[in-house]
Design a protein around this motif. Structure first.
Motif, PDB file in Angstrom:
ATOM      1  N   PRO A 201       0.936  -1.251  -0.021  1.00 34.53           N
ATOM      2  CA  PRO A 201       0.083   0.098   0.165  1.00 34.53           C
ATOM      3  C   PRO A 201       0.467   0.862  -0.032  1.00 34.53           C
ATOM      4  N   CYS A 202       1.739   1.257   0.655  1.00 35.51           N
ATOM      5  CA  CYS A 202       2.860   2.463   1.211  1.00 35.51           C
ATOM      6  C   CYS A 202       3.555   2.573  -0.537  1.00 35.51           C
ATOM      7  N   VAL A 203       4.139   1.901  -0.922  1.00 47.84           N
ATOM      8  CA  VAL A 203       4.827   2.294  -2.096  1.00 47.84           C
ATOM      9  C   VAL A 203       3.700   1.881  -3.524  1.00 47.84           C
ATOM     10  N   ASP A 204       2.664   1.612  -3.583  1.00 48.68           N
ATOM     11  CA  ASP A 204       1.872   1.929  -4.628  1.00 48.68           C
ATOM     12  C   ASP A 204       1.723   3.583  -4.819  1.00 48.68           C
ATOM     13  N   ARG A 205       0.421   3.477  -3.571  1.00 47.89           N
ATOM     14  CA  ARG A 205       0.369   5.250  -3.311  1.00 47.89           C
ATOM     15  C   ARG A 205       1.865   6.067  -3.607  1.00 47.89           C
ATOM     16  N   ALA A 206       3.196   6.048  -3.144  1.00 43.89           N
ATOM     17  CA  ALA A 206       3.818   6.878  -3.516  1.00 43.89           C
ATOM     18  C   ALA A 206       4.406   6.892  -5.106  1.00 43.89           C
ATOM     19  N   ARG A 207       4.369   5.700  -5.803  1.00 46.88           N
ATOM     20  CA  ARG A 207       4.466   5.462  -7.953  1.00 46.88           C
ATOM     21  C   ARG A 207       3.589   6.154  -7.428  1.00 46.88           C
ATOM     22  N   HIS A 208       1.427   5.959  -7.444  1.00 46.54           N
ATOM     23  CA  HIS A 208       1.010   7.365  -8.019  1.00 46.54           C
ATOM     24  C   HIS A 208       1.604   8.521  -7.438  1.00 46.54           C
ATOM     25  N   VAL A 209       1.801   9.007  -6.633  1.00 48.54           N
ATOM     26  CA  VAL A 209       2.241  10.771  -6.631  1.00 48.54           C
ATOM     27  C   VAL A 209       3.267  11.192  -7.320  1.00 48.54           C
ATOM     28  N   LEU A 210       4.122   9.956  -7.514  1.00 48.66           N
ATOM     29  CA  LEU A 210       4.947  10.077  -8.321  1.00 48.66           C
ATOM     30  C   LEU A 210       5.356   9.846  -9.987  1.00 48.66           C
ATOM     31  N   GLU A 211       4.240   9.246 -10.025  1.00 49.68           N
ATOM     32  CA  GLU A 211       3.913   9.296 -11.377  1.00 49.68           C
ATOM     33  C   GLU A 211       3.055  10.387 -12.123  1.00 49.68           C
ATOM     34  N   GLU A 212       2.361  10.949 -10.969  1.00 48.06           N
ATOM     35  CA  GLU A 212       1.459  12.082 -11.467  1.00 48.06           C
ATOM     36  C   GLU A 212       2.392  13.615 -11.085  1.00 48.06           C
ATOM     37  N   GLY A 213       3.585  13.620 -10.989  1.00 47.68           N
ATOM     38  CA  GLY A 213       4.067  14.385 -11.214  1.00 47.68           C
ATOM     39  C   GLY A 213       5.055  14.175 -12.196  1.00 47.68           C
ATOM     40  N   SER A 214       4.788  13.460 -13.456  1.00 52.89           N
ATOM     41  CA  SER A 214       6.019  13.241 -14.735  1.00 52.89           C
ATOM     42  C   SER A 214       6.856  12.663 -14.127  1.00 52.89           C
ATOM     43  N   VAL A 215       7.053  11.447 -13.099  1.00 55.66           N
ATOM     44  CA  VAL A 215       8.305  11.074 -12.717  1.00 55.66           C
ATOM     45  C   VAL A 215       7.734   9.082 -13.007  1.00 55.66           C
ATOM     46  N   GLU A 216       8.843   8.514 -13.849  1.00 57.93           N
ATOM     47  CA  GLU A 216       8.901   7.301 -14.414  1.00 57.93           C
ATOM     48  C   GLU A 216       9.267   5.980 -13.163  1.00 57.93           C
ATOM     49  N   VAL A 217       8.464   5.774 -12.684  1.00 60.33           N
ATOM     50  CA  VAL A 217       9.035   4.426 -11.005  1.00 60.33           C
ATOM     51  C   VAL A 217       9.223   3.344 -11.147  1.00 60.33           C
ATOM     52  N   ILE A 218       9.997   2.885 -11.161  1.00 61.93           N
ATOM     53  CA  ILE A 218      10.226   1.196 -11.605  1.00 61.93           C
ATOM     54  C   ILE A 218      10.564   0.471 -10.021  1.00 61.93           C
ATOM     55  N   VAL A 219       9.523  -0.442  -9.449  1.00 64.73           N
ATOM     56  CA  VAL A 219       9.669  -0.730  -8.867  1.00 64.73           C
ATOM     57  C   VAL A 219      10.398  -2.350  -8.522  1.00 64.73           C
ATOM     58  N   PHE A 220      11.132  -2.882  -7.092  1.00 66.93           N
ATOM     59  CA  PHE A 220      11.528  -3.527  -7.141  1.00 66.93           C
ATOM     60  C   PHE A 220      11.330  -4.455  -6.199  1.00 66.93           C
ATOM     61  N   HIS A 221      10.869  -6.008  -6.259  1.00 67.50           N
ATOM     62  CA  HIS A 221      10.758  -7.059  -5.002  1.00 67.50           C
ATOM     63  C   HIS A 221      11.480  -6.796  -4.148  1.00 67.50           C
ATOM     64  N   ALA A 222      11.716  -6.412  -2.977  1.00 65.67           N
ATOM     65  CA  ALA A 222      13.104  -6.795  -1.843  1.00 65.67           C
ATOM     66  C   ALA A 222      13.375  -8.260  -1.168  1.00 65.67           C
ATOM     67  N   THR A 223      12.896  -8.885  -2.499  1.00 72.00           N
ATOM     68  CA  THR A 223      13.531 -10.491  -2.063  1.00 72.00           C
ATOM     69  C   THR A 223      15.076 -10.880  -2.256  1.00 72.00           C
ATOM     70  N   GLY A 224      16.148 -10.035  -2.505  1.00 71.56           N
ATOM     71  CA  GLY A 224      17.244 -10.141  -2.515  1.00 71.56           C
ATOM     72  C   GLY A 224      17.821  -9.822  -3.961  1.00 71.56           C
ATOM     73  N   VAL A 225      17.410 -10.505  -4.956  1.00 71.08           N
ATOM     74  CA  VAL A 225      17.981 -10.430  -6.112  1.00 71.08           C
ATOM     75  C   VAL A 225      17.476  -8.861  -6.197  1.00 71.08           C
ATOM     76  N   GLY A 226      16.244  -8.747  -6.465  1.00 75.78           N
ATOM     77  CA  GLY A 226      15.349  -7.725  -6.361  1.00 75.78           C
ATOM     78  C   GLY A 226      16.857  -6.037  -5.753  1.00 75.78           C
ATOM     79  N   GLY A 227      16.983  -6.667  -4.734  1.00 71.62           N
ATOM     80  CA  GLY A 227      17.750  -5.196  -4.775  1.00 71.62           C
ATOM     81  C   GLY A 227      18.808  -5.137  -5.105  1.00 71.62           C
ATOM     82  N   GLN A 228      19.328  -6.321  -5.557  1.00 71.37           N
ATOM     83  CA  GLN A 228      21.021  -6.531  -6.469  1.00 71.37           C
ATOM     84  C   GLN A 228      20.613  -5.822  -7.874  1.00 71.37           C
ATOM     85  N   ALA A 229      19.068  -5.956  -8.305  1.00 76.33           N
ATOM     86  CA  ALA A 229      19.240  -5.712  -9.356  1.00 76.33           C
ATOM     87  C   ALA A 229      18.884  -3.518  -9.364  1.00 76.33           C
ATOM     88  N   MET A 230      17.916  -3.901  -8.537  1.00 72.64           N
ATOM     89  CA  MET A 230      18.243  -1.862  -8.626  1.00 72.64           C
ATOM     90  C   MET A 230      19.900  -1.542  -7.915  1.00 72.64           C
TER      91      MET A 230
END
Length: 412
Positions: A201-230
């Motif tokens: 809920p937190c990240v989805d809400r923050a993403r929508h706020v930023l996207e309304e401000g013309s920011v592209e948001v890429i979300v990474f699942h914090a499962t270890g490999v997600g953090g490494q990829a980011m």
């Protein structure tokens, strides 16, 4: 040196004929190739464009010294180090069209070490006898395509020819086929965000706020490999800001869970002066597999069965103090702007009144440690908020802090 080559990485003493087969296939597709020999024992059966001596020199040694040691494990590790440095050097001098590797455990370790040096989007294909098992040690946070050859890669036969042909033509297609034009507004900054199921809920809400401000948001699942990829994309210069709301991988690294992103988690943004807004999402938990796989030293702890395959363990006050010390030390070294947001009402969906991981004392150990340690670093803005991490107001504040950092950076 050939322009825009496909790099072919393999041990030409044991896999030379197979690599030459791939080379010839790619050449018939009109692609330039560059064979790198990473073998160390027998004589190469086909010629290399870059020989093994050059590979070992890049690792600060020589083929003769490696052979003298007679340690196969050391030879593999040294070849992996050398070819990684070599490929990094090549990529700084020319455009690499793609990279292809084949082999067993040793060949996979060596070739994927080279592949991980190339940025996201450069085609990477590894034909490996390990591709049907645990591939994370080789892929990590990169975009490597792993192909399982079914039979061992030992000679050219009806199975190996088919597997190698499919893999080689797949790479050729990635390199040669025109890319569909993407409707991308290059002026939009790209923000990387970290999320877990319990912070969605937190990240989805923050993403929508930023996207309304013309920011592209890429979300990474914090499962270890997600953090490494980011972190890898930050190092590659593809990320303008990091909205690191879910730092749970640090708990797994320090306490001993299965979803660690490694010891460099939280480092890349600070090293590369990328603005970051950091919070403490899901630091109330450490991740394990099925309950039967939880190490015995954790007997008697508070657990929650997320599903039959995932067991969560509540962090203690002592562990949270250790996590806080680690995060404060890393963030204090950041060379770019940092905002730390503390959600005093809870760190995840499980850390709330009536939920199994609600433990205000354990949370406070984390909060007080970070507040105390960062008080001597005025360049880091610490904001303690009387909200749960999944409250809409907290998510909005995080998004606005990120937008503010991006705006400030533009003015520099």
């Amino acid at each position: 040196m050939r322009a825009n080559p496909v790099l072919l990485v393999g041990t030409l003493d044991t896999k030379g004929h197979e690599l030459a087969f791939v080379r010839d296939l790619l050449r018939r597709q009109g692609l330039a190739t560059l064979i790198i020999d990473v073998g160390s024992s027998g004589a190469p059966v086909v010629p290399a464009d870059i020989d093994r001596e050059e590979v070992f020199q890049r690792a600060g040694t020589s083929l003769a010294l490696v052979r003298e040691r007679g340690d196969r494990g050391l030879a593999v590790a040294t070849a992996a180090q050398g070819v990684a440095r070599l490929v990094t050097e090549l990529a700084s001098k020319m455009s690499i069209a793609g990279i292809f590797g084949l082999g067993g455990s040793a060949g996979t370790e060596i070739a994927t070490s080279a592949m991980r040096q190339l940025p996201f989007g450069v085609p990477k294909v590894m034909v490996s006898t390990l591709a049907s098992g645990q591939t994370r040690p080789y892929v990590r946070g990169s975009d490597i395509t792993m192909v399982f050859p079914v039979a061992d890669i030992a000679g050219l036969n009806r199975l190996s020819r088919t597997a190698l042909t499919n893999a080689a033509l797949g790479l050729a297609g990635m390199v040669r086929l025109p890319r569909e034009p993407e409707n991308i507004d290059a002026s939009r900054p790209v923000v990387a965000a970290t999320m877990f199921g319990v912070t969605t809920p937190c990240v989805d809400r923050a993403r929508h706020v930023l996207e309304e401000g013309s920011v592209e948001v890429i979300v990474f699942h914090a499962t270890g490999v997600g953090g490494q990829a980011m972190e890898g994309l930050v190092r590659d210069g593809q990320i303008a800001g990091v909205l690191d709301l879910t730092t749970t991988e640090i708990a797994d690294e320090l306490v001993g869970g299965v979803l660690s992103a490694g010891p460099d988690r939280l480092e890349a943004a600070g090293r590369h002066r990328v603005p970051q807004v950091v919070s403490l999402g899901a630091l109330d938990m450490v991740n394990f597999g099925p309950m039967a796989t939880v190490p015995s030293q954790f007997a008697g702890r508070k657990f929650h069965a997320h599903n039959p395959s995932v067991t969560l363990m509540r962090t203690t006050s002592a562990e949270n103090e250790r996590i806080g010390l680690y995060m404060a030390e890393v963030l204090s070294r950041a060379q770019g702007p940092v905002v730390l947001l503390i959600p005093r009402r809870g760190l995840s969906a499980l850390d709330a009144p009536g939920q199994p991981f609600h433990d205000p004392d354990a949370d406070d150990a984390l909060f007080s440690t970070l507040t105390r340690e960062l008080a001597v670093h005025p360049q880091i803005r610490v904001e303690s908020r009387d909200e749960h991490i999944n409250d809409s107001s907290f998510a909005t504040a995080a998004a606005r802090a990120m937008a503010e950092q991006l705006s400030l950076r533009k003015g520099l």
